[in-house]
Design an enzyme around this catalytic site. Structure first.
Site, short mmCIF file in Angstrom:
data_model
loop_
_atom_site.label_atom_id
_atom_site.label_comp_id
_atom_site.label_asym_id
_atom_site.label_seq_id
_atom_site.Cartn_x
_atom_site.Cartn_y
_atom_site.Cartn_z
N GLN A 141 -15.97 1.65 4.58
CA GLN A 141 -14.66 1.61 3.93
C GLN A 141 -13.85 0.46 4.51
O GLN A 141 -14.00 0.13 5.69
CB GLN A 141 -13.91 2.92 4.15
CG GLN A 141 -12.55 3.01 3.46
CD GLN A 141 -11.62 4.00 4.13
OE1 GLN A 141 -10.65 3.64 4.78
NE2 GLN A 141 -11.93 5.29 3.98
N HIS A 143 -9.90 -1.92 4.61
CA HIS A 143 -8.49 -2.13 4.32
C HIS A 143 -8.34 -3.39 3.48
O HIS A 143 -8.97 -4.41 3.78
CB HIS A 143 -7.68 -2.34 5.60
CG HIS A 143 -7.56 -1.13 6.46
ND1 HIS A 143 -7.24 -1.21 7.81
CD2 HIS A 143 -7.67 0.20 6.18
CE1 HIS A 143 -7.18 0.01 8.32
NE2 HIS A 143 -7.44 0.87 7.35
N GLU A 170 -8.86 0.86 0.89
CA GLU A 170 -7.54 1.44 1.14
C GLU A 170 -6.52 0.33 1.30
O GLU A 170 -6.77 -0.67 1.96
CB GLU A 170 -7.60 2.28 2.42
CG GLU A 170 -6.27 2.85 2.87
CD GLU A 170 -6.37 3.58 4.20
OE1 GLU A 170 -5.45 4.37 4.50
OE2 GLU A 170 -7.35 3.35 4.94
N GLU A 221 -6.48 9.98 1.95
CA GLU A 221 -6.96 10.44 3.25
C GLU A 221 -5.89 10.47 4.34
O GLU A 221 -6.16 10.87 5.45
CB GLU A 221 -8.13 9.57 3.73
CG GLU A 221 -7.74 8.18 4.19
CD GLU A 221 -8.89 7.35 4.72
OE1 GLU A 221 -10.02 7.86 4.84
OE2 GLU A 221 -8.65 6.16 5.01
N GLN A 296 -10.95 11.95 8.16
CA GLN A 296 -10.93 10.64 8.79
C GLN A 296 -10.55 10.89 10.24
O GLN A 296 -9.43 11.32 10.54
CB GLN A 296 -9.88 9.72 8.13
CG GLN A 296 -9.72 8.40 8.86
CD GLN A 296 -8.56 7.57 8.36
OE1 GLN A 296 -8.63 6.36 8.32
NE2 GLN A 296 -7.45 8.21 8.00
N ASP A 335 -11.26 1.64 13.39
CA ASP A 335 -10.13 1.23 12.56
C ASP A 335 -9.23 0.29 13.35
O ASP A 335 -9.48 -0.90 13.44
CB ASP A 335 -9.41 2.50 12.11
CG ASP A 335 -8.39 2.29 11.02
OD1 ASP A 335 -7.76 1.25 11.02
OD2 ASP A 335 -8.20 3.19 10.18
N SER A 362 -13.27 3.49 8.81
CA SER A 362 -12.27 3.94 7.84
C SER A 362 -11.18 2.88 7.75
O SER A 362 -10.02 3.18 7.54
CB SER A 362 -11.69 5.29 8.24
OG SER A 362 -11.16 5.25 9.55
#
Length: 553
Positions: A141, A143, A170, A221, A296, A335, A362
């Site tokens: 995943q 950003h 995201e 999330e 998450q 992250d 994430s």
């Protein structure tokens, strides 16, 4: 006299990080804290009356919620009686199946789960992750943000991230009122890059839910849960309110997961003297009890706290494994940036990267970190080649693949043009050809012309008042000549009606087929079982553009 070697070492990046010795009284202990409760359970008339050393009369609201909703009662007393070391050995034993492990771990209390983790080395935790993640194939995943909330750049960056392999994306905002533009730009760009990518916009919860219900996003999330009652109350929340919010998302066909992580209670000043891992085990029990399909976790935005204490990075991996032991989708952070040391930031990601998790990051930043509005990421767009080559070095699937420059330029241009056409058809402020050209070749927002922010914000307010939805995006894209993108966005909206992607650890392939723990479960039980990289996928991973070919020599 000073040692010249120590002078050199003192100047190393790793020594610019902050560290602290254990301080259990304020929660600055990663795991196995001296004040952690001893595991216990007592069940009377089908009701838990004692949980980890507390009687029901002593329960706080988390204890009550966990006791009433999170622990499988059938077999709980038997499972709790198994020695924690024996459970740890079950987790790494290839002759014990994932289902057999879950039959035990779904019956355990937070203190027992924490105690089991204390028996495992980091390598054993990694072995556990390989077996216990829910979905067979790992994914990733990212950003997609920028400091100017530029929608054209978001669309182009999302398209590039799509062809690089990300399964989820995201975004968030610098200016809160820009959220609808960011969300719609992300969705369009993602569907240009690869059909089936899921997208979300991280905001305060009421706005996030509204955007999801209108079809601007497909999952969520950032619904945070905490391990102590005072932290929950500080945020005007309870486990019950979070469970209600989860049902709101699910009832509208939106995939969602909770967020938690070691260190948050310490950072907010209410750790109650307990270890970070024990408090995170409580968060994960709340998540399970709420009926949410995933989490998450992995410290996320609080990573600097566990990273400062001994065994803190091991505790982050342990909390990821606990989520898997509760049969949750595990989106394992990697992250927020936390260190000045490149060596240390890679080491932090090794457990999840090499073991494979449902989503290894994430929040891998699909932009340079100066554009990352989530406070910077442990990995960013300038690390793409490193990530791909590490995959190639180790023959692991980290969810990404190499790309050709001409393909990236082409897809970024298409995404920018598609958004340009959609804005035009929806009567939104014009996206100029200059913006399209800049987004096609840009690295970050420094390469983009500025937009008229006031004009954009007025248009957003008008668009929301007009009750524009994802269906309007489909019509506008089709009218603008991007029928293939319109079909992809429409297919994502239809998935909310079908609801299949509400299952644990769901992702889509390019034909919008759902792959989840239900139809592609992880069945690892030793060498040559579980997920095996196919020849086609290995060619995709290993074929880096800068490798010399035999025919070139």
């Amino acid at each position: 006299m000073k040692s010249k070697r120590f002078e050199v070492l003192a100047a190393r990046p790793v020594n610019q990080d902050g560290y602290v010795k254990e301080w259990p009284e304020v929660g600055l202990v990663a795991m196995d804290g001296p004040n952690d409760p001893k595991p216990s359970i007592k069940i009377e008339n089908g009701r838990i009356t004692e949980l980890d050393g507390k009687t029901r009369e002593q329960f706080d609201m988390l204890d009550t919620f966990i006791a009433d909703h999170a622990i499988r009662l059938d077999g709980a007393e038997r499972a709790m009686a198994i020695d924690s070391l024996d459970i740890a050995r079950m987790i790494v034993d290839i002759n014990v199946t994932r289902k057999q492990v879950l039959d035990v771990t779904l019956c355990l209390t937070p203190a027992k789960l924490s105690e089991v983790m204390s028996k495992m080395t980091i390598v054993e935790i990694m072995m556990g992750m390989t077996k216990m993640r829910a979905r067979e194939q790992p994914a990733n995943q990212c950003h997609v943000t920028n400091v100017r909330d530029n929608p054209v750049q978001i669309a182009a960056d999302a398209a590039e991230a799509g062809i690089r392999g990300f399964a989820e994306m995201e975004t968030t905002v610098g200016i809160a009122r820009y959220a609808p533009f960011n969300a719609m730009s992300l969705m369009v760009g993602a569907q240009v890059g690869r059909p089936g990518v899921m997208t979300q916009c991280a905001l305060e919860e009421a706005t996030e839910l509204e955007l999801g219900m209108r079809g601007f996003t497909t999952y969520a999330e950032t619904i945070s849960v905490y391990g102590t009652e005072p932290v929950f109350m500080d945020g005007d929340d309870t486990p019950y309110s979070k469970a209600f919010l989860a049902s709101c998302y699910a009832s509208r066909g939106l995939k969602m997961r909770f967020t938690s992580g070691t260190g948050s209670e310490v950072q907010m000043g209410y750790a109650e003297g307990k270890s970070m891992l024990y408090l995170e085990a409580r968060c994960l029990a709340v998540t399970k009890g709420a009926g949410v399909q995933g989490t998450q976790n992995g410290s996320v935005s609080c990573v600097g706290v566990p990273a400062a204490v001994p065994s803190g990075i091991r505790a982050i991996a342990a909390e990821n494994l606990i989520s898997m032991l509760l049969d949750l989708e595990s989106t394992t952070s990697n992250d927020q940036t936390f260190t000045h040391s490149d060596l240390r930031r890679v080491a932090r990601s090794v457990p999840q990267f090499f073991s494979g998790t449902d989503y290894i990051c994430s929040g891998y930043s699909a932009t340079p970190n100066y554009d990352n509005m989530f406070a910077g990421s442990n990995w960013d767009a300038e690390d793409y080649d490193d990530w791909n080559i590490i995959q190639r070095d180790m023959k692991v699937d980290g969810g990404l693949q190499p790309v050709q420059e001409e393909d990236v330029i082409k897809i970024r241009n298409k995404a920018a043009r598609a958004l340009q056409g959609m804005f035009r058809e929806l009567g939104l402020p014009a996206i100029t050809d200059e913006e399209v050209e800049a987004a096609t070749y840009a690295n970050g927002s420094k390469d983009m012309p500025e937009r008229n922010v006031n004009e954009d914000l007025k248009a957003i307010e008008d668009m929301m008042a007009r009750k524009v939805t994802g269906v309007d995006f489909v019509k506008a894209l089709d009218k603008a000549g991007f029928s293939d993108v319109a079909q992809n966005v429409y297919a994502m909206l239809r998935q909310k009606v079908a609801g299949d992607y509400l299952h644990t650890a769901s992702i889509f392939d390019e034909q919008f087929h759902v792959m989840s723990a239900v139809n592609t479960p992880n069945d690892y039980h030793g060498p040559m079982t579980g997920y095996q990289i196919s020849e086609e996928r290995w060619k995709q991973i290993s074929d880096i553009p800068n490798a010399i070919r035999p025919e070139d020599i």
